[in-house]
Design a protein around this motif. Structure first.
Motif, PDB file in Angstrom:
ATOM      1  N   PHE A 162     -10.375   8.248   0.850  1.00 29.13           N
ATOM      2  CA  PHE A 162     -10.410   6.878   0.343  1.00 29.13           C
ATOM      3  C   PHE A 162      -9.316   6.715  -0.711  1.00 29.13           C
ATOM      4  O   PHE A 162      -9.224   7.512  -1.634  1.00 29.13           O
ATOM      5  CB  PHE A 162     -11.779   6.575  -0.247  1.00 29.13           C
ATOM      6  N   VAL A 163      -8.477   5.715  -0.550  1.00 26.74           N
ATOM      7  CA  VAL A 163      -7.337   5.494  -1.442  1.00 26.74           C
ATOM      8  C   VAL A 163      -7.536   4.180  -2.180  1.00 26.74           C
ATOM      9  O   VAL A 163      -8.008   3.192  -1.605  1.00 26.74           O
ATOM     10  CB  VAL A 163      -6.017   5.466  -0.642  1.00 26.74           C
ATOM     11  N   ALA A 164      -7.146   4.175  -3.440  1.00 27.23           N
ATOM     12  CA  ALA A 164      -7.316   2.981  -4.271  1.00 27.23           C
ATOM     13  C   ALA A 164      -6.233   1.948  -3.947  1.00 27.23           C
ATOM     14  O   ALA A 164      -5.252   1.781  -4.682  1.00 27.23           O
ATOM     15  CB  ALA A 164      -7.270   3.366  -5.744  1.00 27.23           C
ATOM     16  N   THR A 165      -6.383   1.284  -2.822  1.00 20.37           N
ATOM     17  CA  THR A 165      -5.516   0.172  -2.430  1.00 20.37           C
ATOM     18  C   THR A 165      -6.418  -1.012  -2.096  1.00 20.37           C
ATOM     19  O   THR A 165      -7.647  -0.931  -2.212  1.00 20.37           O
ATOM     20  CB  THR A 165      -4.663   0.523  -1.198  1.00 20.37           C
TER      21      THR A 165
ATOM     22  N   GLY B 245       0.786  -1.226   0.000  1.00 22.92           N
ATOM     23  CA  GLY B 245       0.000   0.000   0.000  1.00 22.92           C
ATOM     24  C   GLY B 245       0.822   1.283   0.000  1.00 22.92           C
ATOM     25  O   GLY B 245       1.844   1.402  -0.683  1.00 22.92           O
ATOM     26  N   ILE B 246       0.361   2.253   0.780  1.00 25.62           N
ATOM     27  CA  ILE B 246       1.000   3.569   0.819  1.00 25.62           C
ATOM     28  C   ILE B 246       2.439   3.459   1.307  1.00 25.62           C
ATOM     29  O   ILE B 246       3.337   4.120   0.772  1.00 25.62           O
ATOM     30  CB  ILE B 246       0.188   4.522   1.716  1.00 25.62           C
ATOM     31  N   GLY B 247       2.683   2.629   2.305  1.00 21.24           N
ATOM     32  CA  GLY B 247       4.034   2.487   2.822  1.00 21.24           C
ATOM     33  C   GLY B 247       5.004   1.975   1.781  1.00 21.24           C
ATOM     34  O   GLY B 247       6.128   2.479   1.645  1.00 21.24           O
ATOM     35  N   ALA B 248       4.599   0.960   1.035  1.00 15.47           N
ATOM     36  CA  ALA B 248       5.454   0.426  -0.021  1.00 15.47           C
ATOM     37  C   ALA B 248       5.711   1.474  -1.093  1.00 15.47           C
ATOM     38  O   ALA B 248       6.842   1.627  -1.579  1.00 15.47           O
ATOM     39  CB  ALA B 248       4.822  -0.825  -0.626  1.00 15.47           C
ATOM     40  N   ALA B 249       4.675   2.211  -1.474  1.00 14.56           N
ATOM     41  CA  ALA B 249       4.838   3.250  -2.489  1.00 14.56           C
ATOM     42  C   ALA B 249       5.769   4.349  -1.995  1.00 14.56           C
ATOM     43  O   ALA B 249       6.595   4.861  -2.759  1.00 14.56           O
ATOM     44  CB  ALA B 249       3.476   3.830  -2.861  1.00 14.56           C
TER      45      ALA B 249
ATOM     46  N   ALA C 137      -2.110   4.983  -4.060  1.00 18.38           N
ATOM     47  CA  ALA C 137      -1.020   4.897  -3.086  1.00 18.38           C
ATOM     48  C   ALA C 137       0.181   5.698  -3.559  1.00 18.38           C
ATOM     49  O   ALA C 137       0.836   6.395  -2.772  1.00 18.38           O
ATOM     50  CB  ALA C 137      -0.639   3.435  -2.854  1.00 18.38           C
ATOM     51  N   ASP C 138       0.466   5.642  -4.848  1.00 16.27           N
ATOM     52  CA  ASP C 138       1.617   6.370  -5.372  1.00 16.27           C
ATOM     53  C   ASP C 138       1.393   7.879  -5.310  1.00 16.27           C
ATOM     54  O   ASP C 138       2.333   8.640  -5.074  1.00 16.27           O
ATOM     55  CB  ASP C 138       1.896   5.936  -6.808  1.00 16.27           C
ATOM     56  N   GLY C 139       0.162   8.298  -5.501  1.00 16.97           N
ATOM     57  CA  GLY C 139      -0.143   9.716  -5.394  1.00 16.97           C
ATOM     58  C   GLY C 139       0.050  10.242  -3.979  1.00 16.97           C
ATOM     59  O   GLY C 139       0.559  11.348  -3.771  1.00 16.97           O
TER      60      GLY C 139
END
Length: 262
Positions: free
Chosen positions: A189-192, A16-20, A223-225
């Protein structure tokens, strides 16, 4: 001789966000400590992606709700590279519960959620602070949520913890200045795949479509955003501290206005 590379710790960076965020920091020239509590395969995959960007990377297991684990994570990064420049407090958890059902959560649920989302961020900041203070432009970025403002989310405990994390961000920004800047990103809301823990795939896909439809930008963050904003706060926002950056495609603008024409 080339200058030493800066070092970042990204907690909960197995997905998710952490990996990105870990990947983007590696691309920005950081060596990265990837941390996880359960998903070892995901953490190794993130570390491999960081290495593919030209970074050095280590994988460290730790539960941020446990202070000894936080100290071990910071120590591992410092031992590997002799410095810590950026801490991204991304590790998070929730208990899924319908907000209207006040019997769905008990004290243990709140303690579990706050232990990771709030206490964990504090403990990581404390563990990394001595190393961050020695860095030339140190930063902490907390990954909060729009739920901290709206009260909506996977549960009331989750929303309350993110509100507390926002307050913690402000307190740490005061306490750690001028050496360390502290800010938070607050995604909507995030697209993960986060929502798949409590929704079926088709239901979650429909939910994401509805979320995009109501957002003024007609899209929800990826997540990348979100990671792009994390890296900006960590590396480029030299005069920014104590800020809570909402990243939600403008969803917060959809609250009804009493000035709107009927």
């Amino acid at each position: 001789m080339s200058a030493p590379r800066p070092v970042a710790i990204v907690t909960g960076s197995s997905s998710g966000i952490g990996a990105a965020a870990a990947r983007r920091l590696a691309r920005a020239g950081f060596d990265v400590a990837v941390t996880y509590s359960r998903n070892a395969d995901g953490a190794r995959s993130t570390a491999a992606a960081c290495k593919a960007e030209g970074a050095a990377a280590i994988v460290v297991r730790g539960d941020v709700s446990v202070d000894a684990d936080c100290r071990a994570i910071a120590a591992a990064a410092a031992a590997a590279w002799g410095r810590i420049d950026v801490l991204v407090n991304n590790a998070g958890t929730t208990r899924y519960a319908e907000a209207r059902d006040l019997d769905a959560l008990d004290a243990a649920d709140f303690q579990h959620v706050f232990g990771t989302n709030v206490t964990g961020a504090y403990q990581m900041a404390r563990a990394a602070a001595p190393h961050l203070r020695a860095a030339p432009d140190a930063a902490i970025v907390n990954v909060s949520s729009h739920a901290g403002f709206s009260g909506a989310g996977s549960s009331t405990a989750y929303a309350a913890s993110k509100g507390a994390l926002n307050t913690l961000t402000l307190g740490l920004a005061r306490a750690l200045a001028p050496a360390i800047r502290v800010n938070a990103v607050c995604p909507g809301f995030v697209a993960t795949d986060w929502g798949l823990a409590w929704q079926e795939p088709a239901e979650y896909e429909a939910f994401q479509r509805r979320a995009a439809d109501v957002a003024p930008l007609r899209r929800i963050p990826t997540a990348d955003g979100v990671a792009e904003c994390i890296v900006w706060l960590a590396t480029a926002a030299a005069f920014v501290t104590g800020q809570l950056l909402v990243i939600d495609g403008g969803t917060h603008l959809t609250v009804g206005s009493p000035l709107a024409q009927p």
